[in-house]
Design a protein around this motif. Structure first.
Motif, mmCIF file in Angstrom:
data_model
loop_
_atom_site.group_PDB
_atom_site.id
_atom_site.type_symbol
_atom_site.label_atom_id
_atom_site.label_comp_id
_atom_site.label_asym_id
_atom_site.label_seq_id
_atom_site.Cartn_x
_atom_site.Cartn_y
_atom_site.Cartn_z
ATOM 1 N N SER B 37 4.182 -9.509 6.057
ATOM 2 C CA SER B 37 5.030 -8.831 7.039
ATOM 3 C C SER B 37 5.761 -7.617 6.475
ATOM 4 N N GLN B 38 5.841 -7.550 5.150
ATOM 5 C CA GLN B 38 6.633 -6.460 4.556
ATOM 6 C C GLN B 38 5.862 -5.670 3.507
ATOM 7 N N ASN B 39 6.281 -4.423 3.341
ATOM 8 C CA ASN B 39 5.802 -3.573 2.246
ATOM 9 C C ASN B 39 4.295 -3.332 2.236
ATOM 10 N N VAL B 40 3.697 -3.415 3.415
ATOM 11 C CA VAL B 40 2.271 -3.130 3.509
ATOM 12 C C VAL B 40 2.045 -2.092 4.610
ATOM 13 N N ILE B 41 1.314 -1.040 4.260
ATOM 14 C CA ILE B 41 0.898 -0.044 5.250
ATOM 15 C C ILE B 41 -0.569 -0.305 5.552
ATOM 16 N N TRP B 42 -0.903 -0.402 6.834
ATOM 17 C CA TRP B 42 -2.288 -0.693 7.221
ATOM 18 C C TRP B 42 -2.825 0.515 7.976
ATOM 19 N N GLU B 43 -4.004 0.962 7.607
ATOM 20 C CA GLU B 43 -4.569 2.150 8.267
ATOM 21 C C GLU B 43 -6.052 1.963 8.518
ATOM 22 N N HIS B 44 -6.481 2.256 9.743
ATOM 23 C CA HIS B 44 -7.897 2.179 10.070
ATOM 24 C C HIS B 44 -8.494 3.575 9.991
ATOM 25 N N ILE B 45 -9.357 3.781 9.015
ATOM 26 C CA ILE B 45 -9.869 5.130 8.748
ATOM 27 C C ILE B 45 -10.584 5.719 9.970
ATOM 28 N N GLU B 46 -11.508 4.943 10.555
ATOM 29 C CA GLU B 46 -12.274 5.463 11.689
ATOM 30 C C GLU B 46 -11.404 5.578 12.952
ATOM 31 N N GLY B 47 -10.207 5.005 12.898
ATOM 32 C CA GLY B 47 -9.324 5.049 14.052
ATOM 33 C C GLY B 47 -8.652 6.396 14.248
ATOM 34 N N GLN B 48 -8.843 7.278 13.292
ATOM 35 C CA GLN B 48 -8.198 8.591 13.386
ATOM 36 C C GLN B 48 -9.213 9.639 13.827
ATOM 37 N N ALA B 49 -8.804 10.447 14.777
ATOM 38 C CA ALA B 49 -9.705 11.481 15.300
ATOM 39 C C ALA B 49 -10.124 12.424 14.174
ATOM 40 N N LYS B 50 -9.139 12.834 13.378
ATOM 41 C CA LYS B 50 -9.427 13.732 12.263
ATOM 42 C C LYS B 50 -8.507 13.350 11.127
ATOM 43 N N LEU B 51 -9.047 13.242 9.914
ATOM 44 C CA LEU B 51 -8.224 12.854 8.785
ATOM 45 C C LEU B 51 -7.274 13.987 8.416
ATOM 46 N N ASP B 52 -5.988 13.656 8.302
ATOM 47 C CA ASP B 52 -4.999 14.632 7.867
ATOM 48 C C ASP B 52 -4.905 14.533 6.344
ATOM 49 N N VAL B 53 -5.603 15.437 5.671
ATOM 50 C CA VAL B 53 -5.761 15.337 4.221
ATOM 51 C C VAL B 53 -4.406 15.327 3.511
ATOM 52 N N ALA B 54 -3.526 16.250 3.872
ATOM 53 C CA ALA B 54 -2.221 16.338 3.195
ATOM 54 C C ALA B 54 -1.433 15.042 3.378
ATOM 55 N N GLN B 55 -1.486 14.499 4.580
ATOM 56 C CA GLN B 55 -0.725 13.279 4.854
ATOM 57 C C GLN B 55 -1.328 12.082 4.119
ATOM 58 N N GLU B 56 -2.668 12.015 4.099
ATOM 59 C CA GLU B 56 -3.333 10.924 3.376
ATOM 60 C C GLU B 56 -2.993 10.980 1.882
ATOM 61 N N GLN B 57 -3.007 12.193 1.344
ATOM 62 C CA GLN B 57 -2.707 12.335 -0.086
ATOM 63 C C GLN B 57 -1.241 11.966 -0.366
ATOM 64 N N ALA B 58 -0.338 12.378 0.516
ATOM 65 C CA ALA B 58 1.088 12.060 0.344
ATOM 66 C C ALA B 58 1.289 10.541 0.360
#
Lengths: 240, 240
Positions: B37-58
């Motif tokens: 429940s805590q301290n985990v970020i979950w992201e679905h790669i294909e769920g994004q229309a376009k990858l935001d490179v700067a944000q992903e790197q940050a």
């Protein structure tokens, strides 16, 4: 006679190129210019708006040798080729119902790298061999009962000198169209066929000279065959 | 005291999920439900229309542990993850100018497979180990100076029985958030922390009971530590 193996066969090769910016790639443009003139189908995976799975599968069924050609990105093919694999190579197609439509065909890999050859070993800058990096493709070949050809690597294309590039053209054409294995006999047969083709393209007044060259090449080849046989006999006696 | 290592640290984990049809995947939905429940970020790669490179790197810079989670397609991650690698992990970001922003972070792999464990070995149906198949990701980790965690494989999820699934929830949560290595001390500390959290969530009238359980757990843990120390001493004497 094994030495004549494949000499008169017509083999079709499919070259599947994966590169996200093909027009900007000097190595890919060079390889495109170097393609053999006959019996080769060239396809740019990312160049298609949407992959036509049925057509891609039909094409795979028709050819004898499949070449996957790409730059190495993070120790693998670009995402475009993986998308092609994930989409076109359905389980049903590759090994469903124990039908193996690709069985016995050959799979070759033409891979360009930004790093030099010594980087691809334990302790090298990349830390793994190209064989190890491309193990997933080799496993795919095994699953599909494809015959895996030794990888054709092109290290640091942009640093190649002109003579190396000329050699690359010939080696690349052989990788695409010469019957395997890459034996002396198969090489000879391949070059002899190219010579015959070239002679036929000569203007009428040069035909005689061209045929003379071809016949000398043939004589030398026969002579070489005899020498090879003799060497084989000597070796056999030694083994006894 | 090594046994307390990481017990009070707050570690952030990024779970990058790659699956072309996430909603249809029972295993991925199960894992999503099982997230700590805590301290985990979950992201679905294909769920994004376009990858935001700067944000992903940050995001990569901010977290301590990166988990790549995907089904095995042709002995590798799906094309979506490769596209993420090819786009987000630019050379400049990963090792340009000898800056290594990911150095010292951990990279874990949660991979689901359609075939059972014995298939992944020489002579098995797949003919190669998961380690060999995922060698390109391990090489990437090495290049980025990421610490490679042992792969977390989930073989044939759909055949798991209910008790195995419950075990999977706990093992998965530990893989995402427990400090490495997966030692007895680190496991104990991880479970103890979970117990404290659970007790705090109890209604007032159950607090006393909850604290009693926690204190018994702590006593047992101390007792176990003493036994471990004794065993270590005996082993040392044997080694002499």
């Amino acid at each position: 006679m094994k030495k004549c193996e494949g000499a008169d066969e017509v083999m079709t090769t499919l070259v599947l190129v994966s590169h996200p910016q093909l027009a900007d790639s000097t190595s890919q443009q060079f390889l495109k210019e170097s393609l053999p003139s006959q019996n080769v189908i060239w396809e740019h995976i990312e160049g298609q708006a949407k992959l036509d799975v049925a057509q891609e599968q039909a094409q795979l069924r028709q050819v004898d040798r499949i070449i996957l050609q790409f730059p190495l990105y993070w120790y693998a093919a670009p995402a475009g080729l993986k998308a092609w694999e994930d989409t076109v190579l359905t389980r049903t197609f590759v090994y469903g119902d124990h039908r193996y439509p690709l069985a016995g065909k050959e799979l070759g890999i033409v891979v360009t790298t930004g790093m030099p050859e010594p980087a691809f070993q334990r302790g090298g800058a990349e830390g793994l061999t190209l064989d190890a990096a491309l193990a997933p493709l080799a496993a795919l070949a095994q699953r599909a009962k494809l015959t895996w050809l030794p990888i054709f690597p092109i290290y640091q294309f942009s640093y190649l000198e002109e003579p190396e590039k000329l050699q690359l053209v010939v080696d690349y054409q052989r990788y695409l169209t010469q019957p395997q294995p890459d034996s002396l006999a198969n090489r000879q047969a391949w070059f002899a066929q190219r010579l015959v083709d070239k002679v036929q393209q000569l203007p009428a007044e040069q035909q005689a000279t061209g045929q003379l060259i071809a016949s000398v090449f043939d004589q030398n080849r026969e002579h070489l065959d005899q020498l090879t046989d003799t060497l084989a006999m000597i070796k056999e006696q030694e083994d006894d």
